[in-house]
Design an enzyme around this catalytic site. Structure first.
Site, PDB file in Angstrom:
ATOM      1  N   HIS A  89      12.859  -2.880   1.544  1.00 33.56           N
ATOM      2  CA  HIS A  89      12.298  -1.597   1.996  1.00 33.56           C
ATOM      3  C   HIS A  89      13.162  -0.475   1.468  1.00 33.56           C
ATOM      4  O   HIS A  89      14.394  -0.560   1.552  1.00 33.56           O
ATOM      5  CB  HIS A  89      12.237  -1.527   3.527  1.00 33.56           C
TER       6      HIS A  89
ATOM      7  N   ASN B 176       7.975  -5.873  -1.157  1.00 33.17           N
ATOM      8  CA  ASN B 176       7.968  -4.748  -0.236  1.00 33.17           C
ATOM      9  C   ASN B 176       6.513  -4.621   0.217  1.00 33.17           C
ATOM     10  O   ASN B 176       5.699  -4.001  -0.467  1.00 33.17           O
ATOM     11  CB  ASN B 176       8.435  -3.460  -0.919  1.00 33.17           C
TER      12      ASN B 176
ATOM     13  N   ALA C 282       3.322  -0.925   4.589  1.00 28.20           N
ATOM     14  CA  ALA C 282       2.829  -0.928   5.982  1.00 28.20           C
ATOM     15  C   ALA C 282       2.407  -2.318   6.449  1.00 28.20           C
ATOM     16  O   ALA C 282       2.468  -2.626   7.648  1.00 28.20           O
ATOM     17  CB  ALA C 282       1.669   0.054   6.112  1.00 28.20           C
TER      18      ALA C 282
ATOM     19  N   ARG D 270      13.906   3.796  12.090  1.00 25.28           N
ATOM     20  CA  ARG D 270      12.684   4.614  12.172  1.00 25.28           C
ATOM     21  C   ARG D 270      11.892   4.262  13.450  1.00 25.28           C
ATOM     22  O   ARG D 270      12.456   3.741  14.401  1.00 25.28           O
ATOM     23  CB  ARG D 270      11.875   4.423  10.882  1.00 25.28           C
TER      24      ARG D 270
ATOM     25  N   ARG E 238       4.828  12.571  -1.942  1.00 20.68           N
ATOM     26  CA  ARG E 238       5.094  13.121  -0.603  1.00 20.68           C
ATOM     27  C   ARG E 238       6.269  12.393   0.022  1.00 20.68           C
ATOM     28  O   ARG E 238       6.688  11.360  -0.453  1.00 20.68           O
ATOM     29  CB  ARG E 238       3.872  12.936   0.301  1.00 20.68           C
TER      30      ARG E 238
ATOM     31  N   TYR F 268      11.482   8.593   1.116  1.00 25.31           N
ATOM     32  CA  TYR F 268      11.342   7.614   0.033  1.00 25.31           C
ATOM     33  C   TYR F 268      11.926   8.071  -1.303  1.00 25.31           C
ATOM     34  O   TYR F 268      11.857   7.344  -2.284  1.00 25.31           O
ATOM     35  CB  TYR F 268       9.856   7.261  -0.157  1.00 25.31           C
TER      36      TYR F 268
ATOM     37  N   PRO G  76       0.785  -1.229   0.000  1.00 22.59           N
ATOM     38  CA  PRO G  76       0.000   0.000   0.000  1.00 22.59           C
ATOM     39  C   PRO G  76       0.819   1.283   0.000  1.00 22.59           C
ATOM     40  O   PRO G  76       1.833   1.388   0.695  1.00 22.59           O
ATOM     41  CB  PRO G  76      -0.838  -0.102   1.285  1.00 22.59           C
ATOM     42  N   ASN G  77       0.336   2.217  -0.787  1.00 22.78           N
ATOM     43  CA  ASN G  77       0.848   3.589  -0.888  1.00 22.78           C
ATOM     44  C   ASN G  77       2.159   3.726  -1.668  1.00 22.78           C
ATOM     45  O   ASN G  77       2.601   4.841  -1.907  1.00 22.78           O
ATOM     46  CB  ASN G  77       0.992   4.243   0.507  1.00 22.78           C
TER      47      ASN G  77
ATOM     48  N   GLU H  68      12.767  -9.719   1.060  1.00 24.21           N
ATOM     49  CA  GLU H  68      12.048  -8.518   1.517  1.00 24.21           C
ATOM     50  C   GLU H  68      12.869  -7.272   1.166  1.00 24.21           C
ATOM     51  O   GLU H  68      14.085  -7.281   1.326  1.00 24.21           O
ATOM     52  CB  GLU H  68      11.884  -8.624   3.037  1.00 24.21           C
TER      53      GLU H  68
HETATM   54  O1  CA2 Z   1      10.682   1.777   3.353  1.00 20.59           O
HETATM   55  C1  CA2 Z   1       9.801   1.110   2.799  1.00 20.59           C
HETATM   56  O2  CA2 Z   1       9.907   0.677   1.651  1.00 20.59           O
HETATM   57  C2  CA2 Z   1       8.466   0.874   3.509  1.00 20.59           C
HETATM   58  O3  CA2 Z   1       8.047  -0.449   3.199  1.00 20.59           O
HETATM   59  C3  CA2 Z   1       7.500   1.896   2.940  1.00 20.59           C
HETATM   60  C4  CA2 Z   1       6.141   1.921   3.615  1.00 20.59           C
HETATM   61  C5  CA2 Z   1       6.278   1.965   5.128  1.00 20.59           C
HETATM   62  O4  CA2 Z   1       5.009   1.817   5.754  1.00 20.59           O
HETATM   63  C6  CA2 Z   1       7.223   0.889   5.661  1.00 20.59           C
HETATM   64  O5  CA2 Z   1       7.349   1.017   7.064  1.00 20.59           O
HETATM   65  C7  CA2 Z   1       8.581   0.985   5.012  1.00 20.59           C
HETATM   66  C8  CA2 Z   1       5.331   3.105   3.092  1.00 20.59           C
HETATM   67  C9  CA2 Z   1       5.081   3.021   1.582  1.00 20.59           C
HETATM   68  C10 CA2 Z   1       4.801   4.271   0.856  1.00 20.59           C
HETATM   69  O6  CA2 Z   1       4.578   5.393   1.624  1.00 20.59           O
HETATM   70  C11 CA2 Z   1       4.474   6.632   1.061  1.00 20.59           C
HETATM   71  C12 CA2 Z   1       3.961   7.622   1.875  1.00 20.59           C
HETATM   72  C13 CA2 Z   1       3.833   8.904   1.417  1.00 20.59           C
HETATM   73  C14 CA2 Z   1       4.208   9.232   0.140  1.00 20.59           C
HETATM   74  C15 CA2 Z   1       4.722   8.238  -0.678  1.00 20.59           C
HETATM   75  C16 CA2 Z   1       4.854   6.955  -0.234  1.00 20.59           C
END
Ligand code: CA2
Length: 169
Positions: free
Chosen positions: A127, A101, A104, A134, A45, A50, A37-38, A125
């Protein structure tokens, strides 16, 4: 003198093992790359965490890295836990390995852990960020418990490292 020491094309009595290695074509490994997700929001953002590059750029990066490593890849993203579980289950018999990946869901999903265990395909895996540096809730990875290796904090390159690792198995 053997057939390799005269500087010319080896014709007479080539070493059988060398010949076999040169002429055996191994089938291309087929790797499923799953993003949670996301991750489709990349570049929109939180560029400090990221990076500035967007999701289509990540997909192109993974495809190019796979081509250089001689791997076939199918790169997918979903915001839904059940869809990711379905894709993991369907990978059995179709793919040789999984790069995941779970975003969340990394820190919450026993369902993804169980699906990875159920198919028992080699999984890695990834990230983008260094989750260990973090918030404490990001230090737990359920999916990671079913993965052979984790690459975290390498940005996009983590996917290349994961694919490279799968070529060694
Ligand atoms: O560091 C990573 O790749 C994560 O898997 C990314 C996740 C986070 O919940 C993990 O703890 C670590 C978040 C994915 C995307 O989040 C975004 C948030 C805002 C803007 C763009 C991407």
């Amino acid at each position: 003198m053997n057939s390799f020491t005269d500087g010319g094309t080896p014709t007479a009595h080539p070493r059988p093992t060398a010949g076999r290695r040169r002429h055996t074509l191994l089938p291309m490994k087929n790797i499923l790359v799953l993003n949670g997700p996301n991750l489709n929001m990349l570049g929109i953002r939180e560029p400090n965490i990221y990076g500035k590059q967007d999701y289509p750029t990540l997909v192109a990066f993974i495809q190019e890295a796979a081509a250089k490593l001689g791997l076939a890849v199918d790169v997918r993203q979903s915001n839904h836990e059940g869809v990711l579980v379905d894709w993991i289950q369907e990978a059995l018999g179709k793919f040789d390995g999984i790069v995941i990946n779970p975003a969340a869901y990394t820190h919450t999903s026993v369902a993804i852990l169980d699906a990875l265990k159920a198919v028992a395909l080699p999984a890695v895996e990834v990230h983008l960020s260094d989750v260990s540096a973090r918030e404490p809730f990001r230090h737990v990875s359920y999916a990671g418990m079913a993965c052979r290796k984790t690459f975290a904090g390498h940005g996009f390159d983590g996917y290349r490292l994961a694919l490279e690792y799968l070529t060694t198995l």
